[in-house]
Design a protein around this motif. Structure first.
Motif, short mmCIF file in Angstrom:
data_model
loop_
_atom_site.label_atom_id
_atom_site.label_comp_id
_atom_site.label_asym_id
_atom_site.label_seq_id
_atom_site.Cartn_x
_atom_site.Cartn_y
_atom_site.Cartn_z
N TYR A 183 -16.79 4.48 0.24
CA TYR A 183 -16.66 3.19 0.39
C TYR A 183 -17.29 2.50 1.42
CZ TYR A 183 -12.48 3.77 -2.63
OH TYR A 183 -11.55 3.76 -3.51
N PHE A 187 -15.19 -4.77 5.42
CA PHE A 187 -14.45 -4.41 4.03
C PHE A 187 -13.22 -3.20 4.54
CE2 PHE A 187 -14.65 -1.39 0.51
CZ PHE A 187 -13.51 -1.97 -0.22
N THR A 188 -12.07 -3.46 3.96
CA THR A 188 -11.19 -2.43 4.53
C THR A 188 -11.35 -0.80 3.95
OG1 THR A 188 -9.72 -3.20 3.03
CG2 THR A 188 -9.45 -4.04 5.08
N GLY A 189 -12.20 -0.99 2.86
CA GLY A 189 -12.14 0.27 2.21
C GLY A 189 -12.76 1.59 2.95
N ALA A 245 -10.14 -0.64 -5.62
CA ALA A 245 -10.85 -1.45 -4.86
C ALA A 245 -11.23 -2.33 -6.07
CB ALA A 245 -11.98 -1.35 -3.97
N GLU A 246 -11.14 -2.25 -7.28
CA GLU A 246 -11.79 -2.82 -8.36
C GLU A 246 -10.79 -2.58 -9.79
OE1 GLU A 246 -15.91 -2.64 -8.66
OE2 GLU A 246 -15.78 -0.29 -9.48
N PRO A 247 -10.53 -3.31 -10.64
CA PRO A 247 -10.08 -2.92 -11.70
C PRO A 247 -11.07 -1.91 -12.56
CG PRO A 247 -10.09 -5.42 -11.60
CD PRO A 247 -11.02 -5.03 -10.53
N GLY A 304 -4.98 -1.63 -2.98
CA GLY A 304 -4.58 -1.97 -1.83
C GLY A 304 -5.14 -3.39 -1.59
N SER A 347 -6.53 -6.35 1.66
CA SER A 347 -6.88 -6.58 2.98
C SER A 347 -5.79 -7.27 3.72
CB SER A 347 -8.09 -7.23 3.31
OG SER A 347 -9.06 -7.32 2.53
N GLU A 348 -5.38 -8.41 2.88
CA GLU A 348 -4.15 -9.11 3.34
C GLU A 348 -2.99 -8.45 3.71
OE1 GLU A 348 -6.16 -9.67 0.74
OE2 GLU A 348 -6.39 -11.77 0.37
N PRO A 376 -6.83 -0.35 1.68
CA PRO A 376 -6.44 0.76 0.91
C PRO A 376 -5.21 1.66 1.35
CG PRO A 376 -8.14 1.53 2.07
CD PRO A 376 -7.98 0.02 2.38
N THR A 428 -0.64 -11.86 -4.68
CA THR A 428 -1.75 -11.16 -4.78
C THR A 428 -2.87 -11.81 -5.89
OG1 THR A 428 -0.96 -9.49 -6.42
CG2 THR A 428 -0.49 -9.06 -4.07
N ASP A 463 -2.86 -10.32 -8.52
CA ASP A 463 -3.24 -9.02 -9.26
C ASP A 463 -1.97 -9.00 -10.53
OD1 ASP A 463 -5.63 -8.30 -8.00
OD2 ASP A 463 -4.22 -7.34 -6.51
N ILE A 476 -3.57 -2.04 -12.62
CA ILE A 476 -3.84 -3.40 -12.61
C ILE A 476 -5.01 -3.79 -13.43
CG2 ILE A 476 -5.06 -5.35 -10.93
CD1 ILE A 476 -2.65 -2.82 -9.45
N ARG A 529 -7.28 -9.70 -11.93
CA ARG A 529 -6.77 -10.85 -11.14
C ARG A 529 -6.59 -12.14 -12.07
NH1 ARG A 529 -6.87 -10.55 -5.85
NH2 ARG A 529 -7.40 -12.73 -5.75
N LYS A 570 -17.90 -2.95 -5.19
CA LYS A 570 -17.12 -3.67 -6.03
C LYS A 570 -18.35 -4.24 -7.20
CE LYS A 570 -13.49 -5.41 -3.14
NZ LYS A 570 -11.95 -5.39 -3.58
O1 DLL Z 1 -10.14 -3.77 -2.09
C1 DLL Z 1 -8.81 -2.38 -0.56
C2 DLL Z 1 -9.21 -1.05 -1.08
C3 DLL Z 1 -10.16 -0.47 -0.83
C4 DLL Z 1 -8.27 -0.87 -2.37
C5 DLL Z 1 -10.43 0.68 -1.41
C6 DLL Z 1 -8.52 0.50 -2.90
C7 DLL Z 1 -9.63 1.25 -2.42
P1 DLL Z 1 -9.76 -6.32 -0.77
O2 DLL Z 1 -11.25 -6.25 -0.58
O3 DLL Z 1 -9.13 -7.15 -0.02
O4 DLL Z 1 -9.32 -4.80 -0.27
O5 DLL Z 1 -9.71 -6.71 -2.26
C8 DLL Z 1 -8.26 -6.52 -2.91
O6 DLL Z 1 -9.10 -5.77 -4.99
O7 DLL Z 1 -6.20 -7.77 -4.73
C9 DLL Z 1 -7.32 -6.38 -6.42
O8 DLL Z 1 -7.78 -7.53 -6.98
C10 DLL Z 1 -8.50 -5.45 -6.21
N1 DLL Z 1 -8.21 -4.18 -6.34
C11 DLL Z 1 -7.97 -3.14 -5.35
N2 DLL Z 1 -7.61 -1.87 -5.67
C12 DLL Z 1 -7.48 -2.08 -7.02
C13 DLL Z 1 -7.21 -0.98 -8.28
C14 DLL Z 1 -9.54 -3.73 -1.14
N3 DLL Z 1 -6.76 0.18 -7.71
C15 DLL Z 1 -8.35 -6.70 -4.15
N4 DLL Z 1 -7.14 -1.48 -9.42
C16 DLL Z 1 -6.98 -6.54 -5.09
C17 DLL Z 1 -7.41 -3.01 -9.63
C18 DLL Z 1 -7.83 -3.35 -7.28
N5 DLL Z 1 -7.74 -4.06 -8.71
#
Ligand code: DLL
Length: 453
Positions: free
Chosen positions: A148, A153-155, A226-228, A250, A252-253, A257, A315, A317, A338, A341, A438
């Motif tokens: 990640y 980015f929080t990942g 982090a993505e669908p 997960g 960020s807001e 993750p 969200t 989502d 999920i 979005r 992503k």
């Molecule tokens: O994507 C946090 C993250 C990092 C999650 C690593 C999982 C692993 P943001 O960049 O703020 O944070 O994006 C969050 O990504 O509202 C969803 O739309 C999408 N998203 C995150 N996880 C999933 C998932 C990170 N497992 C936005 N399936 C969220 C589908 C996901 N969409």
């Protein structure tokens, strides 16, 4: 706020961050804990964040009137726009000096959204990520190759802190430099891969091209999110990388993750950590709460965050909740995969479409590789959608006529399986851009409306 110790008292190192006390808590007890924490977080938000005070006052609600968890629905929603309007630090409930870290979203339009963490928030995040990893089958001593992205980015840092907390050896690879990543994974004997599913696919492909056999090695678990993504892609990643692919969610807001994750036992729905978050599903149009099991927009309230308490955060989502018992014994609700979005939903000739639905069809088709993009163009008064998908390496599609014929059969499958009629263009192997984080699934080439019009 003190983080509670979650270590097993029996000293079982293999399940260090599985706490039956918390994760299999009877619902009544969990609800009492949630209510207690909810009351506190509402009071904190009301007392320390002028924005929340104004919004609560305008809605005629105060934290003092909270009698039960059901009263939460009387409180106003919070959205990304609230974070933007109070940029950069306006929603923080603590003095800036007490923040130990900031992260931010890239913000494709306008200002990024900024999130911050106190020491206790960072400790909670690491703990929840360690708990999540345990739930997904990661164990102390694992070699975690973390692809990640590190940075705002929080990942990257989220997975890093959690893995370290769990007692794993972390390789902070970040995204990019894929050939080198493959070499490091093979040389170090990575047992866990953390990456977006699209980047994991890129890694699998590069490993195959380099003749590095990750499948037959020690790699065991993939924590992908982090993505669908679709179950079809899960199958593809599991067979090409030789691992169990776990969906992790997960944002960020809310934290980053580790808000929810599938358990290794069932791989069916993501357990949302209800001792730290309250989950609701609402109708994305009206905002009305929906019942357990109904599909809608996920709304989350943080119960323990100090720096950035989020009250009823929308969200965008789309998912469903289920409280059916899980094979693993955890009692926390599960979020269904999920789909996407609400703002990523396309309407193709009257049919609603999320890119991940397309993926589910494309991955299974012979002669194709699962690299795809949707291109939207304006044609007169209408939008034209083209699915660009790549031919598999070795598929005999060098000449135009062969690609055209393949495109026709893909279009037929899309029509019969998900009911959409759209143009399909089959690209040569390597022509669809590869993801290093992503994936960009939609290329919108429509002219942007001019400012002021
Ligand atoms: O994507 C946090 C993250 C990092 C999650 C690593 C999982 C692993 P943001 O960049 O703020 O944070 O994006 C969050 O990504 O509202 C969803 O739309 C999408 N998203 C995150 N996880 C999933 C998932 C990170 N497992 C936005 N399936 C969220 C589908 C996901 N969409």
């Amino acid at each position: 706020m003190a983080t509670h110790a979650l270590r097993n008292r029996n000293g079982d190192r293999r399940h260090d961050y599985f706490s039956p006390d918390v994760e299999t808590m009877p619902r009544k007890q969990l609800q009492r804990l949630q209510f207690d924490r909810l009351r506190r977080v509402l009071h904190r938000a009301y007392a320390n964040v002028p924005h929340y005070r104004r919004r609560f006052d305008a809605a005629g609600v105060t934290p003092f009137a909270l009698r039960g968890l059901g009263d939460l629905r009387r409180f106003p929603f919070t959205s990304k726009a609230d974070l933007r309007d109070t940029y950069p630090f306006g929603l923080f409930a603590v003095p800036r000096e007490t923040l130990l870290r900031l992260h931010a979203s890239s913000g494709t339009t306008g200002k990024p959204t900024v999130v911050g963490y106190t020491a206790a928030d960072l400790a909670n995040w690491a703990l929840l990520m360690a708990r999540s990893m345990t739930c997904g089958g990661v164990r102390p001593g694992d070699i975690v190759h973390n692809a990640y992205g590190y940075g705002l980015f929080t990942g990257g840092l989220g997975a890093h802190d959690g893995a370290q907390r769990l007692g794993c050896t972390v390789v902070p690879a970040s995204g990019g430099g894929t050939e080198r990543q493959v070499t490091l994974m093979s040389d170090f004997g990575a047992t866990v891969l953390c990456a977006t599913p699209s980047y994991a696919l890129n890694i699998a492909e590069v490993a195959e091209r380099l003749g590095v056999d990750l499948r037959g090695g020690p790699l065991r678990v993939g924590l992908f999110g982090a993505e669908p993504w679709s179950d079809a892609l899960r199958g593809e990643l599991e067979s090409r990388l030789g691992l169990t692919a776990i969906d992790v969610y997960g944002l960020s807001e809310i934290m980053g993750p580790g808000v929810a994750i599938e358990c290794r036992e069932a791989q069916a729905g993501l357990h949302g950590w209800e001792d730290h978050f309250l989950f609701e599903i609402v109708d994305p149009g009206s905002g009305e709460p929906l019942e357990m099991g109904e599909a809608g927009e996920l709304v989350i309230t943080t119960l323990t965050k100090e720096a950035l308490p989020m009250i009823r955060y929308r969200t965008r989502d789309i998912t469903r909740l289920t409280d059916e018992p899980c094979r693993c014994g955890r009692t926390h609700v599960r979020l269904r995969r999920i789909t996407g979005r609400s703002d990523d939903m396309l309407i193709v000739r009257g049919v609603n479409l999320y890119p991940s639905q397309l993926e589910a069809v494309l991955v299974g088709l012979p002669l194709l590789s699962p690299h795809y993009q949707l291109v939207i163009e304006r044609q007169g008064a209408l939008d034209r959608v083209t699915v660009e998908v790549e031919a598999a390496a070795g598929a005999a599609v060098e000449d135009e006529a062969a690609r055209h014929a393949l495109a026709g059969s893909v279009a037929h499958h899309l029509k019969s399986l998900i009911g959409i009629s759209c143009a399909v263009a089959v690209k040569r192997p390597g022509e669809v851009p590869r993801s290093e984080g992503k994936a960009v699934r939609v290329r919108d080439l429509r002219p942007r409306p001019t400012a002021g019009k």
